[in-house]
Design a protein around this motif. Sequence first.
Motif, PDB file in Angstrom:
ATOM      1  N   ASP A 257      -8.297   9.650  -2.670  1.00  0.00           N
ATOM      2  CA  ASP A 257      -9.334  10.107  -1.747  1.00  0.00           C
ATOM      3  C   ASP A 257      -8.763  10.978  -0.641  1.00  0.00           C
ATOM      4  OD1 ASP A 257      -7.970   8.290  -0.243  1.00  0.00           O
ATOM      5  OD2 ASP A 257      -9.618   6.897   0.028  1.00  0.00           O
ATOM      6  N   ALA A 258      -7.437  11.165  -0.592  1.00  0.00           N
ATOM      7  CA  ALA A 258      -6.792  12.028   0.396  1.00  0.00           C
ATOM      8  C   ALA A 258      -7.241  11.697   1.804  1.00  0.00           C
ATOM      9  CB  ALA A 258      -7.070  13.499   0.073  1.00  0.00           C
ATOM     10  N   GLY A 259      -7.388  10.407   2.101  1.00  0.00           N
ATOM     11  CA  GLY A 259      -7.733  10.006   3.457  1.00  0.00           C
ATOM     12  C   GLY A 259      -9.223   9.860   3.716  1.00  0.00           C
ATOM     13  N   GLU A 260     -10.075  10.254   2.792  1.00  0.00           N
ATOM     14  CA  GLU A 260     -11.520  10.116   2.986  1.00  0.00           C
ATOM     15  C   GLU A 260     -11.940   8.676   2.751  1.00  0.00           C
ATOM     16  OE1 GLU A 260     -14.329  12.449   2.845  1.00  0.00           O
ATOM     17  OE2 GLU A 260     -13.340  14.397   2.776  1.00  0.00           O
ATOM     18  N   PRO A 261     -13.008   8.227   3.362  1.00  0.00           N
ATOM     19  CA  PRO A 261     -13.528   6.885   3.066  1.00  0.00           C
ATOM     20  C   PRO A 261     -13.812   6.730   1.579  1.00  0.00           C
ATOM     21  CG  PRO A 261     -14.657   7.846   4.944  1.00  0.00           C
ATOM     22  CD  PRO A 261     -13.814   8.934   4.350  1.00  0.00           C
ATOM     23  N   ARG A 262     -13.656   5.510   1.083  1.00  0.00           N
ATOM     24  CA  ARG A 262     -13.860   5.285  -0.335  1.00  0.00           C
ATOM     25  C   ARG A 262     -15.262   5.696  -0.776  1.00  0.00           C
ATOM     26  NH1 ARG A 262     -11.854   2.698  -4.594  1.00  0.00           N
ATOM     27  NH2 ARG A 262     -13.255   1.678  -6.058  1.00  0.00           N
ATOM     28  N   GLU A 263     -16.231   5.541   0.121  1.00  0.00           N
ATOM     29  CA  GLU A 263     -17.604   5.870  -0.251  1.00  0.00           C
ATOM     30  C   GLU A 263     -17.777   7.354  -0.566  1.00  0.00           C
ATOM     31  OE1 GLU A 263     -16.646   4.140   2.204  1.00  0.00           O
ATOM     32  OE2 GLU A 263     -17.529   2.158   2.040  1.00  0.00           O
ATOM     33  N   THR A 264     -16.908   8.202   0.022  1.00  0.00           N
ATOM     34  CA  THR A 264     -17.034   9.637  -0.248  1.00  0.00           C
ATOM     35  C   THR A 264     -16.506   9.990  -1.623  1.00  0.00           C
ATOM     36  OG1 THR A 264     -14.874  10.200   0.658  1.00  0.00           O
ATOM     37  CG2 THR A 264     -16.697  10.094   2.205  1.00  0.00           C
ATOM     38  N   VAL A 265     -15.687   9.098  -2.196  1.00  0.00           N
ATOM     39  CA  VAL A 265     -15.132   9.343  -3.512  1.00  0.00           C
ATOM     40  C   VAL A 265     -15.932   8.630  -4.585  1.00  0.00           C
ATOM     41  CG1 VAL A 265     -13.066   9.131  -4.934  1.00  0.00           C
ATOM     42  CG2 VAL A 265     -12.861   9.610  -2.495  1.00  0.00           C
ATOM     43  N   GLN A 266     -16.346   7.411  -4.297  1.00  0.00           N
ATOM     44  CA  GLN A 266     -17.061   6.606  -5.273  1.00  0.00           C
ATOM     45  C   GLN A 266     -18.266   5.956  -4.601  1.00  0.00           C
ATOM     46  OE1 GLN A 266     -14.597   3.808  -7.277  1.00  0.00           O
ATOM     47  NE2 GLN A 266     -16.185   3.140  -8.684  1.00  0.00           N
ATOM     48  N   PRO A 267     -19.368   6.674  -4.423  1.00  0.00           N
ATOM     49  CA  PRO A 267     -20.568   6.105  -3.794  1.00  0.00           C
ATOM     50  C   PRO A 267     -21.062   4.894  -4.575  1.00  0.00           C
ATOM     51  CG  PRO A 267     -20.726   8.494  -3.990  1.00  0.00           C
ATOM     52  CD  PRO A 267     -19.547   8.078  -4.769  1.00  0.00           C
ATOM     53  N   THR A 268     -21.676   3.971  -3.842  1.00  0.00           N
ATOM     54  CA  THR A 268     -22.124   2.726  -4.482  1.00  0.00           C
ATOM     55  C   THR A 268     -23.375   2.916  -5.301  1.00  0.00           C
ATOM     56  OG1 THR A 268     -23.476   2.105  -2.565  1.00  0.00           O
ATOM     57  CG2 THR A 268     -21.144   1.445  -2.555  1.00  0.00           C
ATOM     58  N   VAL A 284     -19.533  10.669   8.490  1.00  0.00           N
ATOM     59  CA  VAL A 284     -19.923  10.553   9.898  1.00  0.00           C
ATOM     60  C   VAL A 284     -19.381   9.254  10.489  1.00  0.00           C
ATOM     61  CG1 VAL A 284     -21.883  10.318  11.474  1.00  0.00           C
ATOM     62  CG2 VAL A 284     -21.966  11.995   9.610  1.00  0.00           C
ATOM     63  N   ALA A 285     -19.503   8.157   9.734  1.00  0.00           N
ATOM     64  CA  ALA A 285     -19.043   6.864  10.239  1.00  0.00           C
ATOM     65  C   ALA A 285     -17.528   6.825  10.402  1.00  0.00           C
ATOM     66  CB  ALA A 285     -19.505   5.754   9.296  1.00  0.00           C
ATOM     67  N   ALA A 286     -16.798   7.565   9.576  1.00  0.00           N
ATOM     68  CA  ALA A 286     -15.346   7.526   9.621  1.00  0.00           C
ATOM     69  C   ALA A 286     -14.744   8.497  10.624  1.00  0.00           C
ATOM     70  CB  ALA A 286     -14.780   7.835   8.231  1.00  0.00           C
ATOM     71  N   ALA A 287     -15.559   9.357  11.227  1.00  0.00           N
ATOM     72  CA  ALA A 287     -15.035  10.341  12.170  1.00  0.00           C
ATOM     73  C   ALA A 287     -14.386   9.641  13.363  1.00  0.00           C
ATOM     74  CB  ALA A 287     -16.147  11.272  12.629  1.00  0.00           C
ATOM     75  N   ASP A 288     -13.219  10.110  13.772  1.00  0.00           N
ATOM     76  CA  ASP A 288     -12.464   9.482  14.852  1.00  0.00           C
ATOM     77  C   ASP A 288     -12.754  10.072  16.216  1.00  0.00           C
ATOM     78  OD1 ASP A 288     -11.142   7.776  13.075  1.00  0.00           O
ATOM     79  OD2 ASP A 288      -9.611   9.296  12.638  1.00  0.00           O
ATOM     80  N   THR A 289     -13.140  11.304  16.276  1.00  0.00           N
ATOM     81  CA  THR A 289     -13.366  11.965  17.569  1.00  0.00           C
ATOM     82  C   THR A 289     -14.780  12.513  17.626  1.00  0.00           C
ATOM     83  OG1 THR A 289     -12.630  14.131  16.785  1.00  0.00           O
ATOM     84  CG2 THR A 289     -10.915  12.626  17.600  1.00  0.00           C
ATOM     85  N   PRO A 290     -15.270  12.756  18.825  1.00  0.00           N
ATOM     86  CA  PRO A 290     -16.606  13.365  18.931  1.00  0.00           C
ATOM     87  C   PRO A 290     -16.718  14.686  18.180  1.00  0.00           C
ATOM     88  CG  PRO A 290     -15.894  12.516  21.057  1.00  0.00           C
ATOM     89  CD  PRO A 290     -14.726  12.384  20.151  1.00  0.00           C
ATOM     90  N   ALA A 291     -15.663  15.484  18.213  1.00  0.00           N
ATOM     91  CA  ALA A 291     -15.722  16.769  17.525  1.00  0.00           C
ATOM     92  C   ALA A 291     -15.834  16.570  16.011  1.00  0.00           C
ATOM     93  CB  ALA A 291     -14.474  17.593  17.849  1.00  0.00           C
ATOM     94  N   GLU A 292     -15.042  15.609  15.478  1.00  0.00           N
ATOM     95  CA  GLU A 292     -15.131  15.354  14.044  1.00  0.00           C
ATOM     96  C   GLU A 292     -16.495  14.800  13.675  1.00  0.00           C
ATOM     97  OE1 GLU A 292     -11.971  12.767  13.037  1.00  0.00           O
ATOM     98  OE2 GLU A 292     -10.387  14.269  13.271  1.00  0.00           O
ATOM     99  N   ALA A 297     -21.688  15.410  11.161  1.00  0.00           N
ATOM    100  CA  ALA A 297     -23.152  15.319  11.281  1.00  0.00           C
ATOM    101  C   ALA A 297     -23.801  16.658  10.988  1.00  0.00           C
ATOM    102  CB  ALA A 297     -23.519  14.829  12.674  1.00  0.00           C
ATOM    103  N   GLY A 298     -23.160  17.753  11.412  1.00  0.00           N
ATOM    104  CA  GLY A 298     -23.735  19.073  11.158  1.00  0.00           C
ATOM    105  C   GLY A 298     -23.732  19.439   9.696  1.00  0.00           C
ATOM    106  N   ALA A 299     -22.772  18.860   8.925  1.00  0.00           N
ATOM    107  CA  ALA A 299     -22.709  19.147   7.491  1.00  0.00           C
ATOM    108  C   ALA A 299     -23.563  18.197   6.676  1.00  0.00           C
ATOM    109  CB  ALA A 299     -21.253  19.073   7.019  1.00  0.00           C
ATOM    110  N   HIS A 300     -24.207  17.218   7.327  1.00  0.00           N
ATOM    111  CA  HIS A 300     -25.026  16.224   6.621  1.00  0.00           C
ATOM    112  C   HIS A 300     -26.251  16.897   6.026  1.00  0.00           C
ATOM    113  CE1 HIS A 300     -27.197  12.566   5.722  1.00  0.00           C
ATOM    114  NE2 HIS A 300     -26.136  11.856   6.069  1.00  0.00           N
TER     115      HIS A 300
END
Length: 348
Positions: A257-268, A284-292, A297-300
């Motif tokens: 997953d190259a650091g992405e949350p598992r859900e981004t690779v294998q959605p339930t 969105v939930a995994a973002a660490d900073t406000p900018a991220e 959120a903008g790409a949602h």
Amino acid sequence: MSALPGSAEGTAVTGLDSSPVEPAAADLPPLTEQTRLEAREIIARYPQPRSALLPMLHLVQSYQGYVSPEGVALCAEELGLTKAEVGAVATFYTMYKRRPTGRHLVSVCTNTLCSVLGGQRIFDALAADLAVHHDETAADGSITLEHAECLAACDYAPVVTVDYEFYDQQDVDGARALVAALRRGEKPHPTRGAPLTDFRGISRQLAGFSQYEDPYDMAAAIDAEGRIEPTLAGLRLAVERGESAPPMPGPEQPPADAGEPRETVQPTGRTGQTPGEEAADARVAAADTPAEKAGAAGAHPDAPEPAGRRLPDGETGTETPPAAQPATGTKPRTSPRPNPRRAKSKEA
């Protein structure tokens, strides 16, 4: 480097010989039709004829003792190359000689380890005995002496080779005795490897032709015994002491997953959302900073369209702003049409 280009000293230091090829001697054996036939046999081994040039240079050297102008011309004719192209290769590699060699080629390693252990002293002693310098031949035609930058046998230093066969762990007296035997016509057996031949013979082998008519003699030469104690000394000591090298860890494989949350690779698939929407929520939930978080959120897919943009019927994306549309005589719409997929997602 103070040595002049083409000088013996310059060749010894750089390993490159820029001196001109010497003209053929009056007693030089000619290259016969047999030579040309063998050259063509070499060419037939390769899918590209030009690839045959290196063994062909060894072949002409095996007949004449060096790469003569006649040998350069033969290679050029058979391969469809210019003499300059052949000469460029012949002058690059030090195994191709540009002047007649003696019956044997004696190479003394004078690189760092061999030199420290006596290689330079060996070379100086042999040079004095033969009255020659680097890449020169004794007056009786028996020996050509050369410096060797490295003979790839540091565990046997100091090393001398005769026609590329190894005589290991030499000293001044042993090397002098070896050369004296060669001048008498003897062929002392190398420390390891095949029986000694001569320079023209080893050139023929390098061209890919055996010197042995009897296959049993050839097999005996290939399988000749040799001393390998220096190479195995470290291994034997390690066995006696019960020592072993630590295992080398293999390269770590990055997660899929190259650091992405598992859900981004294998959605339930259990949230009622599309895989893309579920993955977008996870980003969105995994973002660490406000900018991220703002970027995710903008790409949602559910993010509102930027002001001044309109959605086409039933599709996500943007459309050219009204001001940029070509005039059609009708008043452009200013309110977006509903997106059925987005509405269905919100109801769920």
